[in-house]
Design a protein around this motif. Sequence first.
Motif, PDB file in Angstrom:
ATOM      1  N   ALA A 104     -27.882  31.453  14.399  1.00 12.41           N
ATOM      2  CA  ALA A 104     -28.107  30.399  13.312  1.00 12.41           C
ATOM      3  C   ALA A 104     -29.688  30.548  12.707  1.00 12.41           C
ATOM      4  O   ALA A 104     -30.626  30.655  12.950  1.00 12.41           O
ATOM      5  CB  ALA A 104     -28.233  28.708  14.796  1.00 12.41           C
TER       6      ALA A 104
ATOM      7  N   THR B 105     -24.286  28.626  10.070  1.00 10.92           N
ATOM      8  CA  THR B 105     -24.137  29.530  11.742  1.00 10.92           C
ATOM      9  C   THR B 105     -23.456  30.628  11.581  1.00 10.92           C
ATOM     10  O   THR B 105     -22.034  30.624  10.534  1.00 10.92           O
ATOM     11  CB  THR B 105     -23.825  28.186  12.832  1.00 10.92           C
ATOM     12  OG1 THR B 105     -22.465  27.858  11.720  1.00 10.92           O
ATOM     13  CG2 THR B 105     -24.231  27.006  13.374  1.00 10.92           C
TER      14      THR B 105
ATOM     15  N   ALA C 293     -28.627  26.047  16.884  1.00 15.27           N
ATOM     16  CA  ALA C 293     -28.648  25.320  15.744  1.00 15.27           C
ATOM     17  C   ALA C 293     -30.735  24.417  15.326  1.00 15.27           C
ATOM     18  O   ALA C 293     -30.786  24.586  14.455  1.00 15.27           O
ATOM     19  CB  ALA C 293     -27.557  23.908  15.142  1.00 15.27           C
TER      20      ALA C 293
END
Length: 321
Positions: A36, A320, A116
């Motif tokens: 990410a 992502t 993330a």
Amino acid sequence: MKAIQFKTFGNPEVLEYADLPTPQADADSAVVQIKAASVNPSDVKNVSGHFEHTVLPRTPGRDFSGVVVDGPQAWLGAEVWGTGGDIGFTRDGTHAEFIKIPLAGLSRKPTTLSHAEASAIGVNFVVAWLGTVEYAHLQTGETIVVIGAGGGVGGAVVQIAKARGARVIGVDRQPLSTDTPAGRLIDDYVPFDENVTERVKALTGGVGADVVYDTVGGVAFGIALSLVKRRGRVLEISATGKRRVEFDLIDFYHNETQLLGVDSAKLGVAESAPMMTALVEGFESGKLQGPAIAHEFPLERAREAYAAVAAGTRGRVVITM
């Protein structure tokens, strides 16, 4: 590998979804498979041509979280995170499936953060740490005023300051949402209006704050100087709305104010890594929290991710892989 690349400056439409050679590790570098990578306002500015030192063609992106897949045995399989003022500007950045990183730039990410979340820490928390800890040396029991406390950097400053045992006064145009870490952590909120100096002085017994971290600058610069106590420290990272400013030099030197500029873009990925490592304990202990992720986009929709950031989306935008 798949990557985003721009060959000319412009709006997000200049970004191309391209096939580029996968980087290879060498004696001084490792290859990280990006899981990410967040999109920062500085990434959007970079693509638009805001930075003179950017070398084209270039893969943009400063922040990342991923896994080491090529390099020293001790690092293989390690989950790492990072940021740098060089990657995405003078070396290819993080909006790609893989990136080559100097070994000195490797830092193990906190186990408590997803990829993330970890990818959205770098720029904001490094400039917050650099100013609060490295430059101002904020101490337990001191009072810090954060101008722009509701923003990305401001929110990071609030968290770091509270983790260091400081009292935090948040200044912003709107009250901070209690849905955010910064909104829950500030001790006092002061609206950014014509009464801000009077209100901060009242909250500090008439003397002002030990430290003022001004994330707005420009139009807020004069206010920032008025909020600090004698021999206090004022930190500046921006020049919103006004590049050149005027202030009363006599008041400034009589107050013995320390004025400090903070620019994390001067730190490459290797120079930023020690600060990323210093942040790990805070996240793993729960003293620090990751920001809210507003949107996640796959790499092939990077243009949409950049457009969302350019539009001023509240919360972080993450690509992502």
